[in-house]
Write a protein that holds these residues in place. Sequence first.
Motif, PDB file in Angstrom:
ATOM      1  N   ASN A 230       0.839  -1.192   0.000  1.00 43.15           N
ATOM      2  CA  ASN A 230       0.000   0.000   0.000  1.00 43.15           C
ATOM      3  C   ASN A 230       0.879   1.249   0.000  1.00 43.15           C
ATOM      4  O   ASN A 230       1.702   1.426   0.897  1.00 43.15           O
ATOM      5  N   ASP A 231       0.710   2.097  -1.002  1.00 46.34           N
ATOM      6  CA  ASP A 231       1.498   3.322  -1.083  1.00 46.34           C
ATOM      7  C   ASP A 231       0.890   4.467  -0.293  1.00 46.34           C
ATOM      8  O   ASP A 231       1.581   5.417   0.055  1.00 46.34           O
ATOM      9  N   ASP A 232      -0.410   4.378  -0.003  1.00 49.66           N
ATOM     10  CA  ASP A 232      -1.113   5.484   0.633  1.00 49.66           C
ATOM     11  C   ASP A 232      -0.858   5.554   2.133  1.00 49.66           C
ATOM     12  O   ASP A 232      -0.689   6.635   2.695  1.00 49.66           O
ATOM     13  N   CYS A 233      -0.853   4.400   2.786  1.00 50.86           N
ATOM     14  CA  CYS A 233      -0.609   4.377   4.229  1.00 50.86           C
ATOM     15  C   CYS A 233       0.200   3.133   4.589  1.00 50.86           C
ATOM     16  O   CYS A 233       0.344   2.214   3.780  1.00 50.86           O
ATOM     17  N   ASP A 234       0.716   3.108   5.796  1.00 51.09           N
ATOM     18  CA  ASP A 234       1.627   2.029   6.187  1.00 51.09           C
ATOM     19  C   ASP A 234       0.901   0.697   6.305  1.00 51.09           C
ATOM     20  O   ASP A 234      -0.200   0.613   6.839  1.00 51.09           O
ATOM     21  N   ASP A 235       1.553  -0.357   5.775  1.00 57.55           N
ATOM     22  CA  ASP A 235       1.003  -1.702   5.954  1.00 57.55           C
ATOM     23  C   ASP A 235       1.785  -2.469   7.021  1.00 57.55           C
ATOM     24  O   ASP A 235       1.614  -3.674   7.195  1.00 57.55           O
ATOM     25  N   GLY A 236       2.623  -1.755   7.738  1.00 57.16           N
ATOM     26  CA  GLY A 236       3.392  -2.322   8.839  1.00 57.16           C
ATOM     27  C   GLY A 236       4.436  -1.333   9.301  1.00 57.16           C
ATOM     28  O   GLY A 236       4.607  -0.255   8.707  1.00 57.16           O
ATOM     29  N   PHE A 237       5.135  -1.685  10.367  1.00 58.71           N
ATOM     30  CA  PHE A 237       6.170  -0.785  10.880  1.00 58.71           C
ATOM     31  C   PHE A 237       7.020  -1.534  11.907  1.00 58.71           C
ATOM     32  O   PHE A 237       6.632  -2.585  12.420  1.00 58.71           O
ATOM     33  N   LYS A 238       8.165  -0.950  12.180  1.00 64.39           N
ATOM     34  CA  LYS A 238       8.988  -1.387  13.315  1.00 64.39           C
ATOM     35  C   LYS A 238       9.353  -0.131  14.099  1.00 64.39           C
ATOM     36  O   LYS A 238       9.845   0.844  13.529  1.00 64.39           O
ATOM     37  N   MET A 239       9.100  -0.174  15.396  1.00 69.02           N
ATOM     38  CA  MET A 239       9.282   0.999  16.246  1.00 69.02           C
ATOM     39  C   MET A 239      10.131   0.643  17.460  1.00 69.02           C
ATOM     40  O   MET A 239       9.909  -0.379  18.107  1.00 69.02           O
ATOM     41  N   HIS A 240      11.117   1.474  17.740  1.00 64.06           N
ATOM     42  CA  HIS A 240      11.998   1.298  18.896  1.00 64.06           C
ATOM     43  C   HIS A 240      11.757   2.448  19.868  1.00 64.06           C
ATOM     44  O   HIS A 240      11.678   3.609  19.462  1.00 64.06           O
ATOM     45  N   MET A 241      11.663   2.128  21.159  1.00 61.36           N
ATOM     46  CA  MET A 241      11.507   3.149  22.190  1.00 61.36           C
ATOM     47  C   MET A 241      12.503   2.893  23.317  1.00 61.36           C
ATOM     48  O   MET A 241      12.784   1.737  23.652  1.00 61.36           O
ATOM     49  N   THR A 242      12.992   3.971  23.898  1.00 61.01           N
ATOM     50  CA  THR A 242      13.834   3.883  25.084  1.00 61.01           C
ATOM     51  C   THR A 242      13.169   4.670  26.207  1.00 61.01           C
ATOM     52  O   THR A 242      12.851   5.854  26.049  1.00 61.01           O
ATOM     53  N   PHE A 243      12.921   3.988  27.314  1.00 61.82           N
ATOM     54  CA  PHE A 243      12.314   4.637  28.472  1.00 61.82           C
ATOM     55  C   PHE A 243      13.393   5.302  29.316  1.00 61.82           C
ATOM     56  O   PHE A 243      14.573   4.958  29.246  1.00 61.82           O
ATOM     57  N   GLU A 244      12.963   6.259  30.141  1.00 60.48           N
ATOM     58  CA  GLU A 244      13.881   6.971  31.027  1.00 60.48           C
ATOM     59  C   GLU A 244      14.620   6.002  31.938  1.00 60.48           C
ATOM     60  O   GLU A 244      15.779   6.224  32.305  1.00 60.48           O
ATOM     61  N   SER A 245      13.970   4.893  32.297  1.00 63.22           N
ATOM     62  CA  SER A 245      14.583   3.889  33.162  1.00 63.22           C
ATOM     63  C   SER A 245      15.694   3.104  32.474  1.00 63.22           C
ATOM     64  O   SER A 245      16.451   2.398  33.125  1.00 63.22           O
ATOM     65  N   GLY A 246      15.780   3.209  31.149  1.00 66.49           N
ATOM     66  CA  GLY A 246      16.760   2.451  30.391  1.00 66.49           C
ATOM     67  C   GLY A 246      16.173   1.244  29.677  1.00 66.49           C
ATOM     68  O   GLY A 246      16.830   0.627  28.828  1.00 66.49           O
ATOM     69  N   ILE A 247      14.941   0.873  30.017  1.00 60.53           N
ATOM     70  CA  ILE A 247      14.282  -0.244  29.334  1.00 60.53           C
ATOM     71  C   ILE A 247      14.082   0.097  27.865  1.00 60.53           C
ATOM     72  O   ILE A 247      13.631   1.196  27.521  1.00 60.53           O
ATOM     73  N   THR A 248      14.431  -0.840  26.994  1.00 59.48           N
ATOM     74  CA  THR A 248      14.209  -0.661  25.572  1.00 59.48           C
ATOM     75  C   THR A 248      13.043  -1.540  25.124  1.00 59.48           C
ATOM     76  O   THR A 248      12.810  -2.610  25.678  1.00 59.48           O
ATOM     77  N   VAL A 249      12.336  -1.056  24.123  1.00 59.69           N
ATOM     78  CA  VAL A 249      11.123  -1.720  23.640  1.00 59.69           C
ATOM     79  C   VAL A 249      11.151  -1.759  22.122  1.00 59.69           C
ATOM     80  O   VAL A 249      11.536  -0.779  21.473  1.00 59.69           O
ATOM     81  N   VAL A 250      10.753  -2.892  21.569  1.00 60.32           N
ATOM     82  CA  VAL A 250      10.556  -3.020  20.126  1.00 60.32           C
ATOM     83  C   VAL A 250       9.097  -3.391  19.888  1.00 60.32           C
ATOM     84  O   VAL A 250       8.589  -4.341  20.490  1.00 60.32           O
ATOM     85  N   ILE A 251       8.430  -2.621  19.048  1.00 59.00           N
ATOM     86  CA  ILE A 251       7.050  -2.907  18.654  1.00 59.00           C
ATOM     87  C   ILE A 251       7.032  -3.065  17.141  1.00 59.00           C
ATOM     88  O   ILE A 251       7.564  -2.215  16.418  1.00 59.00           O
ATOM     89  N   GLU A 252       6.439  -4.148  16.674  1.00 55.96           N
ATOM     90  CA  GLU A 252       6.456  -4.416  15.237  1.00 55.96           C
ATOM     91  C   GLU A 252       5.115  -4.975  14.777  1.00 55.96           C
ATOM     92  O   GLU A 252       4.529  -5.833  15.432  1.00 55.96           O
ATOM     93  N   VAL A 253       4.633  -4.461  13.664  1.00 52.41           N
ATOM     94  CA  VAL A 253       3.451  -4.993  12.997  1.00 52.41           C
ATOM     95  C   VAL A 253       3.821  -5.274  11.551  1.00 52.41           C
ATOM     96  O   VAL A 253       4.400  -4.412  10.875  1.00 52.41           O
ATOM     97  N   GLY A 254       3.528  -6.472  11.095  1.00 59.26           N
ATOM     98  CA  GLY A 254       3.816  -6.835   9.714  1.00 59.26           C
ATOM     99  C   GLY A 254       2.635  -7.530   9.079  1.00 59.26           C
ATOM    100  O   GLY A 254       1.951  -8.326   9.732  1.00 59.26           O
ATOM    101  N   THR A 255       2.378  -7.223   7.820  1.00 64.50           N
ATOM    102  CA  THR A 255       1.270  -7.862   7.116  1.00 64.50           C
ATOM    103  C   THR A 255       1.746  -8.643   5.891  1.00 64.50           C
ATOM    104  O   THR A 255       0.930  -9.101   5.092  1.00 64.50           O
ATOM    105  N   CYS A 256       3.053  -8.781   5.752  1.00 62.13           N
ATOM    106  CA  CYS A 256       3.635  -9.576   4.659  1.00 62.13           C
ATOM    107  C   CYS A 256       4.616 -10.597   5.226  1.00 62.13           C
ATOM    108  O   CYS A 256       5.681 -10.847   4.655  1.00 62.13           O
TER     109      CYS A 256
END
Length: 380
Positions: A230-256
């Motif tokens: 899909n060119d119009d909007c995202d069909d998935g993503f990978k997101m990385h977050m770092t919390f103030e505490s130092g905990i790291t998070v990976v969130i991923e949605v994939g449709t292929c």
Amino acid sequence: MIDGKRAIAVVGCGGMGGGHAVAISTGSGTAIWKIQSVEGGVKLREGDTDISKKLVLAGTYDIAPDRQDWARAQGYHAYESFEDVLADSRVDIVLIATPNHLHKDQAIKAMRAGKHVLCEKPVMLSSDELIEVMAVAKETGKVFYPRQNRRWDEDYLIIKRIYDEKLVGEVFNIESRVHGSRGIPGDWRGVKKYGGGMMLDWGVHLLDRMLDMIPGKVKKVFAKMTHITNDDCDDGFKMHMTFESGITVVIEVGTCNFINLPLWYIAGVQGTAVVYNWQCEGKIVRLESWEDKDAVPILAGEGLTKTMAPRIGDSITEFELPKVIFDSNELYSNLVDVVDGLESGAAVKQIVTCEEALRCLKLMEAAFESDEKGAVIDFE
């Protein structure tokens, strides 16, 4: 109210809204997918409340004639228009389950017509829209309740128990993924102007659960959207977050993805846990001792490694995932209690708050900004 119970009308009776209508009309709430069919009705799963004691379906409305016909075939009252829903003095709560771009105007109209609102996710297309809606809720004295129901998913509650009880020690990284192989849905969810895309569809759930579980501020955000189908909007993503505490998070949605990675992977200083799927298959491997005197180098490709050699002996122990007992219908029950409390003057706290939904929307906006700039975004 109807027969002394709070009455709710479902606006938007497609697949999701129709499911809500069935769930409410059977008293099974969000537990509709877990109920057991029995002769003469349904049997709730152990732990789930019967919301029919508090809530009743007043009717449904949809712009599509076939969905109106479906509602009538179920024995539901099918309102002729959204305005008819708002004009029904019996209706206490409007459940908005329409395409995302319609949420703001419908929520504002409903509250100004004297109705409380339960709104499907994402509650709005932007944080600015939600701020406007929150102002109307304050102005009218009505409840606006974000329907973030996946806080009651069993897989999440298992991981949350592992995190809260430090079953793998102090956690330093959590990964949450949802993978499928059917591409982005072919309806309005694939159109950007209607609020389509996987960040707004699944990402909002995964983010909400992370923010519910991990206290403290998010400091850094980096995200990459995919546009494979899909060119119009995202069909998935990978997101990385770092919390103030130092905990790291990976969130991923994939449709292929034709081979799915685990739903959850959580790493702590004393162990690791994995939940493979929605059937909650998985395990915990816990460290008993850092000493591993029996470590033997293994052949890794064309070389040897002792560092990556698997542990043997009694330095680790494998456990089953913990069990969780929960009420799938707690959101509906809390909604009614909040409405009752507001009208009686006895304040009851919302389990899912507007402020939490606002933070989630701002994080999604940071993710889109990161993708556009190709850069890490400072947050909070």
